[in-house]
Every structure is written in C-alpha cells, then in structure tokens.
Design an enzyme around this catalytic site. Structure first.
Site, PDB file in Angstrom:
ATOM      1  N   SER A 257       0.825  -1.200   0.000  1.00 37.12           N
ATOM      2  CA  SER A 257       0.000   0.000   0.000  1.00 37.12           C
ATOM      3  C   SER A 257       0.864   1.256   0.000  1.00 37.12           C
ATOM      4  O   SER A 257       1.898   1.327   0.682  1.00 37.12           O
ATOM      5  CB  SER A 257      -0.915   0.019   1.223  1.00 37.12           C
ATOM      6  OG  SER A 257      -1.543   1.281   1.368  1.00 37.12           O
ATOM      7  N   CYS A 258       0.397   2.293  -0.714  1.00 37.18           N
ATOM      8  CA  CYS A 258       1.083   3.583  -0.681  1.00 37.18           C
ATOM      9  C   CYS A 258       0.961   4.236   0.685  1.00 37.18           C
ATOM     10  O   CYS A 258       1.652   5.215   0.976  1.00 37.18           O
ATOM     11  CB  CYS A 258       0.511   4.518  -1.749  1.00 37.18           C
ATOM     12  SG  CYS A 258      -1.224   4.977  -1.480  1.00 37.18           S
ATOM     13  N   SER A 259       0.079   3.721   1.529  1.00 38.52           N
ATOM     14  CA  SER A 259      -0.123   4.281   2.867  1.00 38.52           C
ATOM     15  C   SER A 259       0.694   3.577   3.943  1.00 38.52           C
ATOM     16  O   SER A 259       0.589   3.913   5.119  1.00 38.52           O
ATOM     17  CB  SER A 259      -1.608   4.211   3.244  1.00 38.52           C
ATOM     18  OG  SER A 259      -2.383   4.982   2.366  1.00 38.52           O
ATOM     19  N   HIS A 384       0.975  13.385   0.603  1.00 34.55           N
ATOM     20  CA  HIS A 384       0.196  12.206   0.981  1.00 34.55           C
ATOM     21  C   HIS A 384      -0.288  12.297   2.421  1.00 34.55           C
ATOM     22  O   HIS A 384      -1.422  12.742   2.668  1.00 34.55           O
ATOM     23  CB  HIS A 384       1.030  10.943   0.767  1.00 34.55           C
ATOM     24  CG  HIS A 384       0.226   9.684   0.724  1.00 34.55           C
ATOM     25  ND1 HIS A 384      -0.385   9.152   1.830  1.00 34.55           N
ATOM     26  CD2 HIS A 384      -0.073   8.856  -0.299  1.00 34.55           C
ATOM     27  CE1 HIS A 384      -1.032   8.054   1.492  1.00 34.55           C
ATOM     28  NE2 HIS A 384      -0.850   7.836   0.200  1.00 34.55           N
TER      29      HIS A 384
END
Length: 481
Positions: A257-259, A384
C-alpha cells in the site's frame, strides 16, 4: 511536460482505436439508460458490485489470483482489504442521494442537481487489482456512470475475474453488463491512452507515469501522488501501542500500500526503547553491512527491484543474503529496519520501498522530527500523509500547519486508517489525493462526489448589499484611505 507529450510518445494504431471505441460506444449506450433509471436501480447496481467482491468464495478466488499473477502481497490481507474497504464504502454511500435534487438552500436560493459525468476510465494498479477497481466502479455507478477499467498488465487476470463476477450480479438486478467493462489483454499503454482520450473522466491510481499520462490526456482527470509515508513517534507516545500499530501497518499485504510507513522518526528520548518495542513486534534492525547488502539487492541498477517488492520480510532477507535477519524471530521476521541520516536519491532508503523495510531516523526533539519529515517529503511523498504517535494533541495541529500533507493520522495503524476505517471519519477509498504538493488537483480521499457533475439553480433572494464601512472599516482605521 507539454499537454501533447504523451501523444508523441504513445502511438495508437487504428485497430486499438477501434477496439476502445467499441467498448466506449457500448458503455455510452448502457450509461444513457442507467443514468435515467432512478435512485433505486442505481443503489441496486452498487450493492450488486459490492457483493461481487465481498461474497466469501469469490473474494478468496480474487485474492488468490491477484497474489499468484502479480507476485505482490498475501492472500489473507487481500481478502480483508477486498471485504473491509468495500463494506466501508457501502457505509459511506448508504442512503446518499445522487439522483435529481440532492441539496437545497432556501436562504441562498440555491438548488443542487446531481448529474452523471458519463464514461469513466479507471486506471488501476497491480498492487490492488480487485479492491481498487471495485472501489472506483462502485463510486462511479453511484453517480449514474459507466466504467471501463484499464488494469495493469500483471493485474489483468484478477480484474477480468472481478469483471465477470460483477457482470453476473448486474444481470441479476436487470441492468446492462456493459456498464462495467475492461480493456482486453494484453493491456498496452496505447490502449490505456486511447481510453483516456475517449472517456469523459479519467481516475488514475498507480504508477506516476500513468498519473502523468492521465493529467496530460486532455480529458478531465483525477490522479494521486507518490507514497512515502513517515510516522513520528513522540516521547509521550505509548511505545508498545505505537510499535504494534506500525507493525500492523508496515506488514499489511506485504507493504504494497502507498499508505504503509516507509520511515519512522523517533525522538531521541525514547529512541532505544522504541527500537526495543519494534523488535518485540518482530522487527529486525540491520547492521551497516547488512544494510549495504539489502540496498544492493533492492536497487541493483538504481531502480527498485520488482523481485523485492510485495514480498514478506523473510523472503526479502533471503533474497538479500541476510541469513541472520531471515532466521530472526523463529524464522518469521515481521519487518526489517535500517538506520538512516540522509535523504534523496543518494540515500534510497529515504524513499518508497513497497516492501516490509522500515527506515529509522533519530530526532533530537519534535521540531527536529518535523524537519526530518520535511526532508523526506522534499525527496518523495509530498502531499500524501504523515503518522503521529503521541499523547500531545497539539502536535497533530502543528504537523497539519507545517508539513506538506493532506492527512495527519494520529495514533492509528497508518495503512489501515488513511483510506478510511471504521474508527475514523475519513471516506473509505483506495485513492488518496495529495494536493498540489503531490502534483494533484485534489487533496482528499477520492469519493463519489468526484464522479458527479453538479448543476445549480439560482433563484432571486432579497438583496443584501453590505455597507462599505462594514467590510473595509477595519482596514481604513488601520491604514487610512
């Protein structure tokens, strides 16, 4: 990059143009009827798509297909992601009106009417080949739109399987399966570019190359910025709780995940204690030699290796020849840790890693921690989000006022919280806008309203003209006329 740059770089042949045009034509015909079918039909279609991915057996098939064909993540976490992200989205959309008049403000004389955008091009990544398209399809259908998915080549098989399940469910509720289609395999950049050109809206999640292509396609587009999340651990934090949440976030779906946190910035006062807490959660701190060997394995030619991304920590350690790390914690290390002081391309561990590798920075105090995060995001990940583990509520506001981030995630497992969770108020989404910091035109979690046009009726209201003194009096008294 000029607006026409991709058209020079990507050549679309007549056959590709015709193939995409046929998909779009079918989508437009289905969408024209669907957008006029009423709220009940639209909500039934939304429920149909949700059940297509949430039904347990189909969910497992999708997760197994995704891991088998992409080599990214793990089956159990993808099952959880497919289910929870879709259930959460249903919660967000439940009872929401998206047909006809959706808001009225008598005092201002304004009436808002929801209108469909038409055909949506949904560009989706290999990291989430089922959950992300399902999220986009549900949001798009909620607005009365049709969707054509452009999956990553590695994610096509899972996307095609999902499409088949969705179309089965759409037939049950009596709407055209042409509302949801997919580019045929093999998916090419030329076909994706054609779809962007012919659609009414592009929603791009995945590589920054695809996001840039979406923004330069000439079609209205939403794209997301690069991930590279950092989390700050303050001296006031509950260290055991923070370590557990960082571990859960860092290891979920093998950090695809980019998170997922890529760095943790720990205040000096609790640095050693926090490293011990992370070790207790399965983390393995590498020494300088091991760090160098891991770097060589992860960036063999200066680019992040696809052989490393999306694998579990034991596999990453084995691929890098790190026998001590691979055998730690009874042969099941949860994640690897490397200490770092630098930032930028000469320090690749300061960037996004898409693997259970966590970079650790030491900060003198909270202000220094903020400074470190600023340096990290100046290299990668601006816009982000940032994580904070602290008992000092004022620090969250300080981060929101100082850092180039769209979200500050406080005392939560970052990866599970950023895209919405049942214990926070963010909309459930797998596409997080990063604002102008991240090269995006929005800074919130992508949601159903981004898939709508809004028509506003303005009626006359009693005139209210303010006196000049009311609005400029303070200025005149301060500076004169």
């Amino acid at each position: 990059m000029s607006v026409n740059a991709p058209s020079r770089a990507i050549q679309s042949d007549p056959q590709t143009h015709a193939t995409v045009a046929q998909l779009v034509a079918r989508a437009r015909a289905a969408q024209a009827a669907f957008s006029q079918a009423g709220q009940t039909v639209i909500d039934d279609a939304v429920a149909a798509v949700a059940w297509a991915i949430m039904e347990p057996e189909r969910n497992r098939q999708l997760a197994e297909c995704a891991v088998r064909d992409t080599g990214l993540g793990n089956v159990d976490d993808k099952i959880r992601k497919n289910y929870r992200k879709t259930l959460g989205l249903l919660r967000d959309l439940h009872g929401v009106k998206t047909v006809g008049v959706i808001a009225e403000d008598p005092a201002k004389g304004i009436v808002e009417i929801a209108r469909a955008v038409g055909v949506v091009a949904a560009i989706t990544p290999s990291t989430n080949p089922a959950a992300t398209p399902a999220n986009k399809i549900i949001n798009a259908l909620k607005g009365g739109n049709a969707v054509i998915v452009a999956p990553s080549p590695k994610g096509w098989s899972a996307g095609a399987m999902l499409l088949d399940f969705i179309q089965q469910e759409l037939r049950k509720v009596g709407v055209s399966p042409d509302l949801v289609q997919c580019l045929p395999s093999p998916v090419s950049k030329a076909a994706t570019w054609e779809l962007m050109q012919q659609a009414d809206l592009v929603v791009a999640t995945g590589s920054q190359a695809n996001v840039r292509m979406a923004y330069t396609s000439g079609t209205p587009a939403f794209g997301v910025g690069a991930g590279n999340v950092a989390s700050i651990v303050d001296a006031s934090a509950n260290l055991a709780d923070a370590a557990d949440k960082i571990k859960r976030s860092k290891t979920f779906d093998n950090a695809t995940s980019c998170s997922s946190e890529n760095s943790v910035v720990i205040l000096d006062a609790v640095y050693d204690a926090m490293l011990a807490a992370l070790d207790a959660c399965g983390g393995v701190l590498l020494d300088a030699d091991e760090k160098a060997r891991l770097q060589a394995a992860m960036w063999p030619d200066g680019k992040l290796s696809g052989h490393i991304t999306g694998k579990n920590a034991a596999t990453v350690a084995q691929l890098a020849g790190l026998s001590r790390a691979s055998q730690s914690h009874a042969g099941q290390p949860a994640f690897l840790m490397v200490e770092e002081t630098g930032f930028g391309s000469d320090y690749p561990f300061s960037g996004e890693k898409l693997s259970p590798v966590l970079t650790v920075y030491r900060a003198r105090d909270f202000s220094h921690a903020c400074e470190i995060v600023e340096h990290i995001y100046a290299y990668m990940g601006a816009g982000h989000s940032v994580g904070l583990h602290s008992a000092d509520s004022a620090q969250a506001l300080a981060l929101g006022l100082r850092l180039p981030v769209a979200r500050v995630i406080v005392n939560q497992a970052h990866c599970l919280a950023t895209g919405g969770n049942f214990d926070n108020g963010l909309p459930f989404s797998l596409s997080m806008g990063c604002g102008t910091w991240g090269g995006n035109n929005f800074s919130e979690n992508l949601n159903y309203r981004h898939y709508l046009n809004i028509t506003r009726i303005a009626r006359p209201i009693p005139e209210r003209v303010p006196a000049q003194e009311d609005l400029l009096g303070a200025y005149f008294r301060k500076y004169g006329k």
